[in-house]
Design a protein around this motif. Sequence first.
Motif, PDB file in Angstrom:
ATOM      1  N   THR A 157       0.840  -1.201   0.000  1.00 45.19           N
ATOM      2  CA  THR A 157       0.000   0.000   0.000  1.00 45.19           C
ATOM      3  C   THR A 157       0.874   1.251   0.000  1.00 45.19           C
ATOM      4  OG1 THR A 157      -0.171  -0.029   2.401  1.00 45.19           O
ATOM      5  CG2 THR A 157      -1.904  -1.150   1.164  1.00 45.19           C
ATOM      6  N   CYS A 210      -3.736   5.523   0.539  1.00 48.97           N
ATOM      7  CA  CYS A 210      -4.652   4.394   0.286  1.00 48.97           C
ATOM      8  C   CYS A 210      -5.857   4.583   1.204  1.00 48.97           C
ATOM      9  CB  CYS A 210      -3.961   3.063   0.575  1.00 48.97           C
ATOM     10  SG  CYS A 210      -5.025   1.632   0.280  1.00 48.97           S
ATOM     11  N   GLY A 269      -3.827   3.390  -4.938  1.00 46.39           N
ATOM     12  CA  GLY A 269      -3.599   3.176  -3.510  1.00 46.39           C
ATOM     13  C   GLY A 269      -2.496   2.191  -3.188  1.00 46.39           C
ATOM     14  N   SER A 307      -8.158   4.512  -5.248  1.00 42.45           N
ATOM     15  CA  SER A 307      -8.734   5.133  -4.062  1.00 42.45           C
ATOM     16  C   SER A 307      -9.489   6.404  -4.428  1.00 42.45           C
ATOM     17  CB  SER A 307      -7.626   5.507  -3.066  1.00 42.45           C
ATOM     18  OG  SER A 307      -7.081   4.359  -2.473  1.00 42.45           O
ATOM     19  N   LEU A 365     -12.134   2.027  -2.176  1.00 44.44           N
ATOM     20  CA  LEU A 365     -10.979   1.393  -2.801  1.00 44.44           C
ATOM     21  C   LEU A 365     -11.488   0.282  -3.707  1.00 44.44           C
ATOM     22  CD1 LEU A 365      -7.869   0.973  -3.055  1.00 44.44           C
ATOM     23  CD2 LEU A 365      -8.069  -0.639  -1.159  1.00 44.44           C
TER      24      LEU A 365
END
Length: 169
Positions: A55, A59, A99, A117, A122
């Motif tokens: 990530t 994110c 993200g 994102s 997401l």
Amino acid sequence: AFAEAGGVIYAECGGLMYLSLSIQTKVSQYRMAGVYPFRTRMGSKMHMGYVTVTTQQGCSVFPENATICGQVYHLSEIVQERVMRTIGDVASSEGYWEGFRATMEAPGSKPMEEGYSYKNALATSIHLHWAHDPQLAEGFVAQCHEVGAAGRVEAAVAEELGRAAHGAG
């Protein structure tokens, strides 16, 4: 409307397609939810393999620098139209950002941007293996609770108003 109001959404594969502007097949194009300003298209090439996801900052669902395993298994692809303001001046990423980075588990694979994102939403074409890091699942549930009852009610009202405005009620 739910995403716009800050509702927490996590969508994989077909969920990403549902949140796009539309799904295009060989025969037709079908309007979708429009949370993300890109379209999806059904292709003929199978995308398949295991990936490692890391990530990135911003994110919307997972903390920065978390690592999780996943699998890619789909025929679809994302179609992004770039809006030009003037010759050579590309518009911004239109309110969403990638993200995380995903790297295929194959020799010579390079990381690619993935995991789209937007606010508290997401969407990804990757099927994540949540048991790889149970703390990510716990964090996701905690984030849903953080929105709180007032936020959930606001998001639900916004969703219903959106449906009514589009005749989907």
